[in-house]
Design an enzyme around this catalytic site. Structure first.
Site, PDB file in Angstrom:
ATOM      1  N   SER A  13       0.835  -1.210   0.000  1.00 48.59           N
ATOM      2  CA  SER A  13       0.000   0.000   0.000  1.00 48.59           C
ATOM      3  C   SER A  13       0.872   1.264   0.000  1.00 48.59           C
ATOM      4  CB  SER A  13      -0.978   0.004   1.185  1.00 48.59           C
ATOM      5  OG  SER A  13      -0.305   0.106   2.405  1.00 48.59           O
ATOM      6  N   VAL A  88      19.463  -5.664   3.581  1.00 52.26           N
ATOM      7  CA  VAL A  88      20.094  -5.209   2.328  1.00 52.26           C
ATOM      8  C   VAL A  88      21.592  -5.547   2.355  1.00 52.26           C
ATOM      9  CG1 VAL A  88      20.598  -3.187   0.907  1.00 52.26           C
ATOM     10  CG2 VAL A  88      18.414  -3.343   2.129  1.00 52.26           C
ATOM     11  N   HIS A 104      10.110   2.483   8.950  1.00 53.98           N
ATOM     12  CA  HIS A 104       9.814   1.523  10.016  1.00 53.98           C
ATOM     13  C   HIS A 104       8.558   2.007  10.737  1.00 53.98           C
ATOM     14  CE1 HIS A 104      10.625  -1.729  12.753  1.00 53.98           C
ATOM     15  NE2 HIS A 104      10.321  -0.910  13.748  1.00 53.98           N
TER      16      HIS A 104
HETATM   17  C1  GAR Z   1       4.460  -0.725   6.588  1.00 53.42           C
HETATM   18  O1  GAR Z   1       3.747  -0.365   7.734  1.00 53.42           O
HETATM   19  C2  GAR Z   1       5.950  -0.549   6.819  1.00 53.42           C
HETATM   20  O2  GAR Z   1       6.251   0.511   7.675  1.00 53.42           O
HETATM   21  C3  GAR Z   1       6.309  -1.870   7.466  1.00 53.42           C
HETATM   22  O3  GAR Z   1       5.572  -2.818   6.761  1.00 53.42           O
HETATM   23  C4  GAR Z   1       4.332  -2.237   6.343  1.00 53.42           C
HETATM   24  C5  GAR Z   1       4.123  -2.571   4.891  1.00 53.42           C
HETATM   25  O4  GAR Z   1       2.828  -2.179   4.473  1.00 53.42           O
HETATM   26  N1  GAR Z   1       7.729  -2.114   7.404  1.00 53.42           N
HETATM   27  C6  GAR Z   1       8.379  -2.789   8.344  1.00 53.42           C
HETATM   28  O5  GAR Z   1       7.817  -3.285   9.309  1.00 53.42           O
HETATM   29  C7  GAR Z   1       9.892  -2.901   8.151  1.00 53.42           C
HETATM   30  N2  GAR Z   1      10.540  -3.301   9.347  1.00 53.42           N
HETATM   31  P1  GAR Z   1       2.513  -2.043   2.927  1.00 53.42           P
HETATM   32  O6  GAR Z   1       3.061  -3.301   2.239  1.00 53.42           O
HETATM   33  O7  GAR Z   1       1.018  -1.992   2.839  1.00 53.42           O
HETATM   34  O8  GAR Z   1       3.172  -0.807   2.420  1.00 53.42           O
END
Ligand code: GAR
Length: 190
Positions: A13, A88, A104
């Protein structure tokens, strides 16, 4: 025109929100989405958005020479990790020094590190009884959730909030700030 690649592992998203933000920009565009999971919903979103997408395995990502070639072929200037769960490799960091940014879904250094992603982060925030959470946008320096922080924004966590409630508030912060902060960071590199 600058070219952005977004790396994502799941729903995507944020990737969609970022692609839409830059869709009418004369400064930058999202030219590539890289997913490490062929089932990731971000690939459906990429199709809908008409953005080229590629999938890579964890091993290909860790080796990363072929990926760096793919990025070079498309003149990628900047890499955005948006819900991307692999560490990475140093070679990629060296190829894009200061040009890889991660989001994050909490206020680092709290609730970060290996295995802390998505809902697990919000569960950890609620379990700790924190009264606020938020987002951290930071550079990638080779370790999970470390690196220079560019931006944080906060939201309140109420005693009655479930991890799902916290996730919704954090997502709203992500959608509001992440694209704009990406643009700001890119401008600072011009
Ligand atoms: C997001 O909330 C992002 O901040 C988190 O995963 C979600 C992905 O949502 N990232 C982490 O937790 C990284 N450590 P999305 O796929 O709907 O963008």
């Amino acid at each position: 025109m600058k070219n952005i690649a977004i790396f994502a592992s799941g729903s995507g998203s944020n990737a969609e929100n970022i692609a839409n933000y830059f869709a009418h920009s004369e400064y930058a565009q999202v030219s590539l989405i890289v997913a490490n999971n062929p089932q990731a919903f971000v690939l459906e979103r990429a199709k809908r958005l008409n953005v080229e997408a590629i999938t890579i395995t964890k091993n290909e990502f860790m080796a990363c020479d072929a990926l760096i070639e793919e990025l070079a072929k498309r003149d990628i200037d900047f890499i955005v990790l948006a819900g991307f769960l692999l560490l990475v490799p140093q070679k990629l960091i060296d190829a894009y020094p200061g040009r890889i940014v991660n989001i994050h879904p909490a206020l680092l250094p709290k609730h970060g590190g290996k295995g802390m992603y998505g809902d697990r982060v919000h569960e950890s925030v609620v379990a700790a009884g924190d009264t606020e959470s938020g987002i951290t946008i930071h550079l990638i320096d080779g370790d999970y959730d470390k690196g220079t922080t560019f931006f944080q924004a906060t939201c309140p966590v109420l005693p009655t909030d479930t991890p799902h409630d916290v996730a919704e508030k954090v997502h709203a912060l992500e959608y509001k700030h992440f694209p704009r902060v990406i643009e700001e960071i890119m401008h600072s590199l011009d």
